[in-house]
Enzyme design. Structure first.
Site, PDB file in Angstrom:
ATOM      1  N   HIS A   1       0.798  -1.320  -0.012  1.00  0.00           N
ATOM      2  CA  HIS A   1       0.050   0.117   0.203  1.00  0.00           C
ATOM      3  C   HIS A   1       0.923   1.227  -0.071  1.00  0.00           C
ATOM      4  O   HIS A   1       1.909   1.329   0.584  1.00  0.00           O
ATOM      5  CB  HIS A   1      -0.957   0.006   1.228  1.00  0.00           C
ATOM      6  CG  HIS A   1      -2.078   1.146   1.086  1.00  0.00           C
ATOM      7  ND1 HIS A   1      -1.781   2.483   1.701  1.00  0.00           N
ATOM      8  CD2 HIS A   1      -3.100   1.249   0.891  1.00  0.00           C
ATOM      9  CE1 HIS A   1      -2.515   3.166   1.411  1.00  0.00           C
ATOM     10  NE2 HIS A   1      -3.535   2.442   0.781  1.00  0.00           N
TER      11      HIS A   1
ATOM     12  N   GLU B   1       0.758   4.054   1.270  1.00  0.00           N
ATOM     13  CA  GLU B   1       1.154   4.605   2.722  1.00  0.00           C
ATOM     14  C   GLU B   1       2.387   3.911   3.460  1.00  0.00           C
ATOM     15  O   GLU B   1       3.195   4.300   3.847  1.00  0.00           O
ATOM     16  CB  GLU B   1       0.099   4.926   3.636  1.00  0.00           C
ATOM     17  CG  GLU B   1       0.431   5.275   4.768  1.00  0.00           C
ATOM     18  CD  GLU B   1      -0.801   5.421   5.713  1.00  0.00           C
ATOM     19  OE1 GLU B   1      -1.869   5.564   5.568  1.00  0.00           O
ATOM     20  OE2 GLU B   1      -0.541   5.289   7.175  1.00  0.00           O
TER      21      GLU B   1
END
Ligand code: SF4
Length: 313
Positions: free
Chosen positions: A129, A131
Site C-alpha cells: 500500500h 502509505e
C-alpha cells in the site's frame, strides 16, 4: 420494494483528503495546467482523480514519467512517499509540494527517529500500500531492520534481531483487527515501544465507529468508496464482520435490485476519500428503488481542517 435508509452522519471526506485535493487545485491555479504532476493517485478515489485530471493535473506513477522535469511541479499524494523519492525529485529540480496528510507525517517522524536511534521498526499495515511504502521509506538504515506485518500470525513468524524496537501502524487499518496484532506483538516482544493502541487516525476511528452503529441497525450496509481505498474497504469489512451484508461501491451505478433484495433497513456511509455528491447520488437511486425515508444515524461529524503546505495557503 420498500425499505428505510440509515445514513451515517460521520462519513466521507476527512481533513487530510480535503487538504490534498485543495493542494492540487491551488497548485493548478498557481502554476497552470502544463506544469502540475501528481505522483500516484492523490487520494484513493477514482472520481476525485478523474475530476482533478479533467482540470489539468497529470497523474504519474514514477518521477521518470514527468517530461522535462526541471521547474515542473510534483505533488506527493496524501499517502506520503519515502525519503529517496524526495531526494530523487530534488535531484530532478522539480518543484516539490507535499500533500502527505499530517497524520501520516507523524508516523513518518517516528520511523525516521527510530532509524537514527538504531532501533528496529515493525510496521503493521498492508504490504505494497502506498502509505506503507512511504513509511518504510522513512527508515534510513539496514533494510532487514524494518518489518511489515499485518496479523497475529505474522507476529508468530517475526524475528527481531535486537531488543530495541518500535512499532507503528498504517493510519487506515481496522481498529479491532489491529488491536489483536498489537497485543500479540507486545506479548512476544515485551520491550517494544509504540503508541498505546495504534496509529490509526481520528477519521478512520470515527468512521469505523459510525459503520458499527449502522451495522447494528441495518440488514445491509452500502459503503461508497473505491476498491483501492484502504479506509473504505475497512468500513465494508467492519460491517461484514458484524454479520451484515455489505457492499463497497464506487458510485450509484453499483446499486442493483439483487443487492437490495429482502433488505428493510439499508445503511449508507462513505470512505474518507469519497465526495459527498457520490453519497447524494446513491441516496437518489435508493429513493427511486423504494428507500425515500432517510434517517441520520450516529454522532455528528467533527469537522477538522489541516492548513495547506507553505507557499500554497
Ligand atoms: S484517512 Fe486519516 S491519515 Fe488518511 S488522509 Fe484522512 S485523516 Fe489523514
Amino acid at each position: 420494494m420498500s425499505f428505510k435508509v440509515y445514513l451515517a452522519r460521520t462519513r466521507g471526506f476527512c481533513a487530510g483528503v480535503e487538504r490534498a485535493i485543495a493542494v492540487v487545485n491551488r497548485a493548478l491555479e498557481k502554476y497552470g495546467t502544463q506544469k502540475v504532476y501528481v505522483l500516484h493517485e492523490v487520494v484513493h478515489n477514482k472520481h476525485v482523480v478523474a475530476d482533478l485530471a479533467s482540470r489539468g493535473a497529470h497523474f504519474v506513477e514514477h518521477l521518470s514519467q514527468i517530461p522535462n522535469p526541471e521547474d515542473k511541479v510534483v505533488i506527493f499524494s496524501a499517502h506520503g512517499v519515502g525519503t529517496k523519492t524526495v531526494e530523487a525529485a530534488n535531484a530532478l529540480k522539480l518543484i516539490v509540494i507535499d500533500a502527505t496528510c499530517p497524520l501520516v507525517n507523524r508516523v513518518h517522524f517516528k520511523v525516521s527517529r527510530a532509524a537514527k536511534e538504531q532501533k528496529e521498526v515493525v510496521i503493521i499495515g498492508h504490504t505494497g500500500h502506498q502509505e506503507v511504502v512511504g513509511t518504510v521509506g522513512q527508515y534510513d538504515g539496514p533494510e532487514d531492520k524494518v518489518h511489515v506485518i499485518l496479523t497475529p500470525q505474522d507476529v508468530e513468524k517475526l524475528d527481531l534481531v535486537s531488543n530495541k524496537a518500535i512499532f507503528a501502524t498504517q493510519t487506515t487499518l481496522s481498529i479491532d483487527e489491529t488491536a489483536l496484532t498489537v497485543k500479540a506483538l507486545k506479548e512476544k516482544f515485551s520491550f517494544i515501544e509504540g503508541p498505546k493502541n495504534d496509529d490509526t487516525c481520528f477519521a478512520t476511528q470515527n468512521r469505523q465507529a459510525a459503520v458499527k452503529t449502522l451495522a447494528q441497525e441495518c440488514d445491509l450496509v452500502i459503503v461508497a468508496g473505491s476498491k483501492n481505498s484502504s479506509n473504505s474497504k475497512r468500513l465494508s469489512e467492519v460491517a461484514s464482520s458484524m454479520g451484515v451484508r455489505s457492499y463497497l461501491i464506487d458510485d450509484c451505478e453499483g446499486i442493483s435490485d439483487e443487492m437490495l433484495a429482502g433488505a428493510t433497513k439499508v445503511g449508507v456511509t462513505a470512505g474518507a476519500s469519497v465526495p459527498e455528491y457520490i453519497v447524494q447520488d446513491i441516496l437518489k437511486v435508493l429513493a427511486q428503488k423504494g428507500g425515500s425515508e432517510v434517517i441520520l444515524t450516529g454522532d455528528e461529524q467533527i469537522h477538522r481542517v489541516f492548513p495547506l503546505p507553505d507557499g500554497l495557503d
